[in-house]
Scaffold this active site. Structure first.
Site, PDB file in Angstrom:
ATOM      1  N   SER A   1       0.727  -1.194   0.070  1.00  0.00           N
ATOM      2  CA  SER A   1      -0.200   0.075   0.179  1.00  0.00           C
ATOM      3  C   SER A   1       0.874   1.247   0.099  1.00  0.00           C
ATOM      4  CB  SER A   1      -0.911   0.050   1.237  1.00  0.00           C
ATOM      5  OG  SER A   1      -0.178   0.325   2.408  1.00  0.00           O
TER       6      SER A   1
ATOM      7  N   LYS B   1       0.929   4.631   6.886  1.00  0.00           N
ATOM      8  CA  LYS B   1       0.299   5.558   5.879  1.00  0.00           C
ATOM      9  C   LYS B   1       0.985   6.890   5.977  1.00  0.00           C
ATOM     10  CE  LYS B   1      -2.817   2.607   4.758  1.00  0.00           C
ATOM     11  NZ  LYS B   1      -2.941   1.333   3.800  1.00  0.00           N
TER      12      LYS B   1
END
Length: 203
Positions: free
Chosen positions: A68, A111
């Site tokens: 990701s 993230k």
């Protein structure tokens, strides 16, 4: 034992000074030396205490389980996360953070911070806007196409996060924002594999 008493008023002179007799050779010999086992045990305890302090209060290693964050972080990369960085400051746009997933705090996610409390996020024609300003994102994969999103205003004390691999990232666009108390720390260093060792800056 000799007791020396100074009756003068000279500045810096002690009022009393007690002289201890020198330790005899017999007394020195009577003291048992530290055993090698005890010295090793003490060294191990100190090392364990330092490791505990560093791991749980200052820095912590993590590995990257998915794609990701490609191309910034690849699957199975190892990173160091600093817990110290946010003791006296707050996560800012561009920081890569590790946090407890709001929907399942037993899982840790990594993230990039896109917006902080009070800012408004939207995506139009694959361009990210924060408070209607276009944001350059040189860390994204080349020729990335993103679907439109927002506008969404981030609540105070929360963070809007996305993975760099936007089309393969489970992030704030789907499940919402990250509360401040869920933030573990800032990813500051990639230490494995060796050929990719580098610091991880804000952008």
């Amino acid at each position: 034992m000799d007791l020396l008493v100074y009756n003068g008023n000279r500045e810096g002179c002690p009022v009393e000074e007690i002289q201890q007799p020198e330790e005899s050779a017999l007394q020195r010999q009577a003291k048992p030396p530290k055993s090698a086992v005890r010295e090793i045990a003490e060294a191990v305890l100190v090392a364990v205490a330092l490791a505990f302090l560093i791991r749980f209060f200052l820095f912590q290693p993590f590995y990257i389980p998915s794609g990701s964050m490609e191309p910034t972080l690849m699957p199975l990369d190892r990173i160091i996360v600093s817990k110290v960085n946010y003791w006296f400051s707050e996560p800012a746009h561009g920081n890569i953070i590790v946090f407890r997933f709001p929907e399942d705090p037993s899982r840790d996610f990594v993230k990039r911070v896109i917006a902080v409390g009070g800012q408004t996020v939207k995506i139009r024609n694959s361009q990210l806007f924060v408070d209607d300003r276009p944001i350059p994102e040189p860390y994204l994969p080349p020729a990335l196409r993103m679907g439109d999103y927002g506008p969404f205003t981030v609540p105070e004390g929360k963070f809007f996060v996305m993975g760099d691999n936007r089309n393969h990232s489970d992030d704030s666009r789907r499940w919402g924002v990250v509360p401040r108390e869920n933030v573990i720390g800032q990813a500051v260093f990639l230490y494995w594999p060796f050929d990719r060792i580098r610091t991880l800056g804000g952008t």
